[in-house]
Design an enzyme around this catalytic site. Sequence first.
Site, mmCIF file in Angstrom:
data_model
loop_
_atom_site.group_PDB
_atom_site.id
_atom_site.type_symbol
_atom_site.label_atom_id
_atom_site.label_comp_id
_atom_site.label_asym_id
_atom_site.label_seq_id
_atom_site.Cartn_x
_atom_site.Cartn_y
_atom_site.Cartn_z
ATOM 1 N N ARG B 8 -8.493 -5.768 -20.322
ATOM 2 C CA ARG B 8 -8.257 -6.416 -19.121
ATOM 3 C C ARG B 8 -9.471 -7.507 -18.465
ATOM 4 O O ARG B 8 -9.105 -8.375 -17.981
ATOM 5 C CB ARG B 8 -7.650 -5.407 -17.833
ATOM 6 C CG ARG B 8 -8.994 -4.306 -17.636
ATOM 7 C CD ARG B 8 -8.362 -3.568 -16.622
ATOM 8 N NE ARG B 8 -9.222 -2.389 -16.464
ATOM 9 C CZ ARG B 8 -9.637 -1.833 -15.283
ATOM 10 N NH1 ARG B 8 -9.173 -2.301 -14.225
ATOM 11 N NH2 ARG B 8 -10.118 -0.777 -15.370
ATOM 12 N N SER B 35 -7.554 -4.965 -9.967
ATOM 13 C CA SER B 35 -7.375 -3.955 -11.261
ATOM 14 C C SER B 35 -6.876 -4.872 -12.561
ATOM 15 O O SER B 35 -7.469 -4.432 -13.642
ATOM 16 C CB SER B 35 -6.223 -2.914 -11.170
ATOM 17 O OG SER B 35 -6.662 -2.222 -9.965
ATOM 18 N N GLU B 56 7.616 -5.932 -7.587
ATOM 19 C CA GLU B 56 7.329 -6.746 -8.905
ATOM 20 C C GLU B 56 8.651 -7.588 -9.236
ATOM 21 O O GLU B 56 8.613 -8.558 -10.031
ATOM 22 C CB GLU B 56 7.225 -5.390 -9.887
ATOM 23 C CG GLU B 56 6.023 -4.661 -9.760
ATOM 24 C CD GLU B 56 5.891 -3.812 -8.372
ATOM 25 O OE1 GLU B 56 6.820 -3.542 -7.890
ATOM 26 O OE2 GLU B 56 4.672 -3.363 -8.042
ATOM 27 N N PHE B 81 5.303 -1.092 -14.166
ATOM 28 C CA PHE B 81 6.017 -1.616 -12.883
ATOM 29 C C PHE B 81 6.437 -3.008 -13.434
ATOM 30 O O PHE B 81 7.632 -3.431 -13.113
ATOM 31 C CB PHE B 81 5.120 -1.755 -11.752
ATOM 32 C CG PHE B 81 4.391 -0.687 -11.350
ATOM 33 C CD1 PHE B 81 5.006 0.498 -11.344
ATOM 34 C CD2 PHE B 81 2.988 -0.491 -10.925
ATOM 35 C CE1 PHE B 81 4.617 1.808 -10.716
ATOM 36 C CE2 PHE B 81 2.526 0.572 -10.502
ATOM 37 C CZ PHE B 81 3.212 1.887 -10.561
ATOM 38 N N HIS B 107 -3.022 -1.548 -17.865
ATOM 39 C CA HIS B 107 -2.639 -0.050 -17.460
ATOM 40 C C HIS B 107 -1.485 0.455 -18.545
ATOM 41 O O HIS B 107 -0.934 1.036 -18.013
ATOM 42 C CB HIS B 107 -2.586 0.160 -16.104
ATOM 43 C CG HIS B 107 -3.898 -0.016 -15.363
ATOM 44 N ND1 HIS B 107 -4.454 -1.254 -15.272
ATOM 45 C CD2 HIS B 107 -4.625 0.835 -14.661
ATOM 46 C CE1 HIS B 107 -5.591 -1.054 -14.333
ATOM 47 N NE2 HIS B 107 -5.669 0.201 -13.915
ATOM 48 N N ASP B 115 -3.724 9.354 -12.523
ATOM 49 C CA ASP B 115 -2.910 8.783 -11.845
ATOM 50 C C ASP B 115 -1.535 9.561 -12.269
ATOM 51 O O ASP B 115 -0.614 9.626 -11.223
ATOM 52 C CB ASP B 115 -2.680 7.147 -11.510
ATOM 53 C CG ASP B 115 -3.700 6.597 -10.809
ATOM 54 O OD1 ASP B 115 -4.402 7.313 -9.925
ATOM 55 O OD2 ASP B 115 -3.656 5.170 -10.891
ATOM 56 N N ARG B 165 -6.383 -0.083 -19.353
ATOM 57 C CA ARG B 165 -7.402 0.248 -18.231
ATOM 58 C C ARG B 165 -8.674 0.603 -19.040
ATOM 59 O O ARG B 165 -9.621 0.210 -18.576
ATOM 60 C CB ARG B 165 -7.110 1.450 -17.462
ATOM 61 C CG ARG B 165 -8.009 2.111 -16.556
ATOM 62 C CD ARG B 165 -7.789 3.277 -15.695
ATOM 63 N NE ARG B 165 -8.675 3.448 -14.998
ATOM 64 C CZ ARG B 165 -8.831 4.922 -14.656
ATOM 65 N NH1 ARG B 165 -7.916 5.734 -14.857
ATOM 66 N NH2 ARG B 165 -9.810 5.118 -13.515
#
Lengths: 273, 318
Positions: B8, B35, B56, B81, B107, B115, B165
């Site tokens: 990322r 993020s 989204e 998402f 992610h 999470d 991530r």
Amino acid sequence: MEADVEKLKKIARQIRIDILTMLVESGSGHTGGSLSATDILTVLYFYKMRYDPKNPKWEERDKFVLSKGHGAPALYAVLGRAGYFGLEHFHTLRKLGSILRGHPNSAVTPGVEVCTGSLGQGLSQANGLALAARLDNKPTRVYAVLGDGETDEGQVWEAAMSSAHYRIDNLCAILDNNGLQIDGTNKEVMNIEPVVEKWKSFGWHVIEINGHDIKAIVDALNEAEKIKGKPTMIIAHTVKGKGVSFMENKVEYHGVAPTRDEYERAMKELGAN
Amino acid sequence: MTKMLGTRDVYGDVLIELGTGNKDIVVLDADLASSTRTAKFKKKFSDRFFNMGVSEQDMMGTAAGFASAGKIPFASTFAIFATGRAWEQVRQSICLPKMNVKIVATHGGITVGEDGASHHSTEDIALMRVLPNMTVIIPADGYEAGAAIKAAVKYRGPVFIRLSREKFPVLYPENCEFEIGKAKVHSIGEDATIISCGLMVHMSLEAAEELKKDGLNVGVINMSTIKPLDTDAVLNAARISGAIVTAEEHSIIGGLGGAVAEVLSENEPVPLKRVGINDKFGMSGSTVDLLKHYGLTKETVKEAVHHVIKMKGIRVRD
């Protein structure tokens, strides 16, 4: 530009004839909601919007999104009459290989900008079209017609927030507020009232009109163009099945095509030759 | 020590590079810009960055509208998402009209970590792979991620790129090439070949190296494009090795393992073992603990290799 209301009325009558002709031949499709949106689409395509059917991808054009994609017959009728494709295609609606699919598909139909049909997605796409035009300093205005039942979808309100947040004033949405959805009236199925206050509270400039009054549609679209800094929503109060007496306000005509007998009676009412 | 690099992190930098050279590139995010690293693009090109808020579905629709108007929109959020919450928007607004939208989701997998299941993405490959017109890419390191993102811009049509991530060990040179639909064949084994993607590629390479001690010659293919799948590479490996292991940070249903199983069973049925999440939701935990708990380790890959080689023997006896 002065609108020729009588001429627009005549075109709208022809569009209704085209819609019913398409539907009786296909044997399936959405009659009621195509007829309720007819006057709005007529004024958009034969008075307000700037486009060139010979050059469908003309970069400066205004753009239209039929978010209530099941009203496709109405869109195909105006596109055909505007010259985007030959009228012979009307006879192919919903048939295998036709450019006139059950719901609007930009990949196959000239003049269709985006894919709709699954409800609630058109306003987001209209926002994207309008923001892109703004980035490129193009005069493009974007128009989107939403169904009232469609606004049950959460995405509509996500998009409504985005339009206001980004002050998308080259966007004008029109709510085809015919009061009926598949399972009954909006009030029975899912109450969308108070609809004017809802859109106002979401940051939109709201104009309320009779969606079958050609002059009122003309005036509302002209007013919308002058509104700066926020998007405009025209709440158009309409009648499902408008123009054919026995179809008007009948929930049964949401998703069915007319029978041959009903078609003949409708043609008489509309004064078709 | 192995150099580590976040896929990322590379994304944020590559976006700026692409945005500098191409005014048509616009970037959308759904309130996760820091993020996903699209915040870097926002800082440089604020007029072409659109934060759509936590929505989204609206983001995917808006991206489709941008693409319809000739822009090259990047839409970013967490993988679950992007692909789950907005699946039907991706289907109708983006894939059906073949809109030129690049969905770069971070992610992916279970290395989201603490999470937990709500934020893990162990179904995204399956969800994107089933869509006509969609291209699905999972880079195995930061530099491959950068090259893949650039290749996605050169290609006209919808692309889903899954980033992580986690920081990955660097496997490829900074200026590595990326061809959509072309597997990176590290080697083809005489005994078995491991076909993997993403985080599992470096583990597969380590597993193959360690299996040499057991006297086994095991190959490794980085299948960074899941769709269109490089079927030639899969079938070539199957013919030479006679046994295949797949490894992915995804459910064993419908992902890379599923794609490879489809190709093998119809063309070259050889023993196959899929390493991945075994039809479970992830728990909360550290990345290391989660990978170990769900069997995404080189040890599991090694066991799978032994298993398929054993199956080969059974097949021969029959």
